[in-house]
Design a protein around this motif. Structure first.
Motif, short mmCIF file in Angstrom:
data_model
loop_
_atom_site.label_atom_id
_atom_site.label_comp_id
_atom_site.label_asym_id
_atom_site.label_seq_id
_atom_site.Cartn_x
_atom_site.Cartn_y
_atom_site.Cartn_z
N VAL A 43 0.85 -1.18 0.00
CA VAL A 43 0.00 0.00 0.00
C VAL A 43 0.88 1.24 0.00
O VAL A 43 1.73 1.40 0.88
N ARG A 364 -6.70 6.39 0.73
CA ARG A 364 -7.57 5.25 0.47
C ARG A 364 -8.40 4.97 1.72
O ARG A 364 -7.96 5.22 2.85
N TRP A 371 -12.35 -1.79 -0.60
CA TRP A 371 -11.85 -0.44 -0.83
C TRP A 371 -12.99 0.44 -1.33
O TRP A 371 -13.59 0.17 -2.36
N ARG A 374 -10.12 5.15 -3.53
CA ARG A 374 -8.71 5.05 -3.94
C ARG A 374 -8.38 6.30 -4.71
O ARG A 374 -8.92 6.53 -5.78
#
Length: 376
Positions: A43, A364, A371, A374
C-alpha cells in the motif's frame, strides 16, 4: 484474503514500522510484524490507521440527518466515508416529537444494514440559556414516556441522547436510558458542578462537545466542564476545528482526560464540504462564512463544516501525537457508544482502515474489507 503491507500501521499496542494487516471476509484476521508468506498488496502512503468513528454529526456534502429522510442520511454517510469516517451516528437536533419518532423509524433500517451505527438525539431536553443553535421553540423537559417510545420504536437503533441534567426529571430520564443500554450524554447545560455529578451518578457517560453549549468554568463554580473532565467514567467530546476550541484548550483538555477518554467529533452539518452561503439547520437559517457556521439571526455558532480527517490532523498538530489522535478519532468514540467491532486495527474487528500520506491526508479508505476510496 487480502494482506496489506507498506506504511506504518497504528495498532492499539503501538506503531508497526514493518507490519501487515490480513483481511479475510471483511474482518481483520491478523495484524503483525514482518512480511507474511503469500501474496501481499503493498500500500502506498505513510500510515494505515483504523477507520474514523464520529459519534456526533448532523450532515455533510449538502445532505442532512436532521429531517429524518433516509436518502439524505445515505448521502451524509457517503460524504463522510470519503474523509475516512467508516462509522458514524446520525445526530438530530431539537425537534417536535413527531419528527423524532418518524426519523427513528426511517433510520432504523439503515442501522440494521450498517449504513449508520445508530441515532443520537441532541435535544430536545436541553437548557434554554445554553441551547446555542438548537431551536428554542421545541425545547422541553425530559419525558420518560417519550424516550421509551423512541427507544422501543428504534429497536436498538437509538444509541445516545444528550440531556441537561439540571432539568426537571432529567436524572430519571438518564437512569431510564441506562436501563435500555442507551448512552446518556450531558450537554447544552447550565448545570452546576454538583448537578453535573448527579447526572453522572445517574448513569451519564459522555460529555457532548465539552466547553461548547455549557456554563463556563469559574474558580468558585467549576460547572459542568470541570465535572466532566474530572470524571473517570466519562468520555468527553471535542470539536477540533480551531473555532469551537482554541488549539491550546484542545491540547490541555486532551492531557487532562487522556486519549482513552477524549473523542474527536465533527458536529458537522450539511454545509461540510460545500461552498459558503445560506443553509438550514433544525428549521433555522444559518450562514456559512469562511467555513464557520452561525445562526443568521443572533450569530451563535451552529455546528461545523469539519470532517474527521481534518480533526485528526489538528489533534496531531497540537501535540497529541499519532497514537493518541488515533484513539481519539476511532478507538475511544467506538468504545463510548458500545461498539466493539470497530475502532482499532486488531484481529476480530471489522476491516475498516484509512491510508494516509505524510501530511495525514486520506489516500484510500477500506470498509468491511472493501476499498471504498482510492485516490490516484
Amino acid at each position: 484474503m487480502t494482506v496489506l503491507a507498506g506504511p506504518r500501521i497504528v495498532t492499539p499496542d503501538g506503531i508497526l514500522d514493518d507490519g501487515y494487516v490480513r483481511v479475510e471476509r471483511g474482518t481483520i484476521a491478523a495484524v503483525g510484524s514482518g512480511r507474511p508468506a503469500g501474496q501481499v498488496e503493498t500500500v502506498d502512503g505513510a500510515w494505515i490507521v483504523p477507520g474514523f468513528v464520529d459519534i456526533h454529526t448532523h450532515g455533510g456534502g449538502g445532505y442532512t440527518f436532521t429531517t429524518g429522510d433516509a436518502q439524505q442520511a445515505k448521502g451524509v454517510a457517503r460524504f463522510h466515508l470519503a474523509h475516512g469516517t467508516t462509522t458514524l451516528l446520525a445526530s438530530l437536533v431539537t425537534s417536535p416529537p413527531a419528527l423524532m419518532l418518524a426519523a427513528t423509524r426511517a433510520y432504523a433500517p439503515l442501522v440494521a444494514k450498517g449504513v449508520i451505527a445508530g441515532i443520537h438525539f441532541e435535544g430536545p431536553y436541553l437548557s434554554q440559556p445554553r441551547c446555542g443553535a438548537q431551536n428554542p421553540a421545541h425545547l422541553r423537559s425530559p419525558s420518560t414516556d417519550e424516550l421509551s417510545r423512541l427507544v422501543e420504536a428504534g429497536e436498538g437503533a437509538v444509541r445516545m441522547v444528550t440531556i441537561a441534567p439540571e432539568l426537571p426529571r432529567a436524572l430519571e430520564a438518564i437512569s431510564l436510558l441506562a436501563t435500555y443500554g442507551v448512552v446518556a450524554a450531558i450537554g447544552h447545560t447550565d448545570a452546576t458542578y454538583e448537578q453535573t455529578l448527579a447526572g453522572i451518578a445517574a448513569g451519564a457517560t459522555v460529555g457532548t462537545h465539552v466547553f461548547n453549549g455549557m456554563r463556563p468554568p469559574h474558580h468558585r463554580e467549576p460547572g459542568p466542564v470541570v465535572a466532566l473532565l474530572d470524571s473517570e467514567g466519562v468520555t468527553c467530546e471535542f470539536i477540533a476545528d480551531g473555532v469551537h476550541l482554541h488549539d491550546g484548550m484542545l491540547a490541555f483538555a486532551a492531557r487532562v482526560t487522556g486519549p482513552t477518554r477524549a473523542a474527536l467529533i465533527t458536529d458537522a452539518m450539511s454545509a461540510a464540504g460545500m461552498p459558503d452561503g445560506e443553509y438550514e439547520l433544525g428549521g433555522q437559517c444559518v450562514t456559512v462564512a469562511g467555513g464557520v457556521v452561525r445562526l443568521s439571526a443572533g450569530g451563535s455558532i451552529a455546528g461545523s463544516t469539519l470532517t474527521m480527517d481534518a480533526a485528526f490532523r489538528r489533534a496531531v498538530n497540537v501535540g497529541i501525537g499519532i497514537e493518541g489522535a488515533v484513539r481519539m478519532a476511532a478507538t475511544t468514540p467506538a468504545a463510548a457508544i458500545g461498539l466493539r467491532d470497530v475502532g482499532a486495527l486488531e484481529a476480530g474487528r471489522r476491516a475498516d482502515l484509512v491510508v494516509l500520506d505524510d501530511d495525514l491526508r486520506v489516500l484510500r479508505v477500506m470498509r468491511a474489507g472493501t476499498w471504498i476510496l482510492r485516490l490516484p
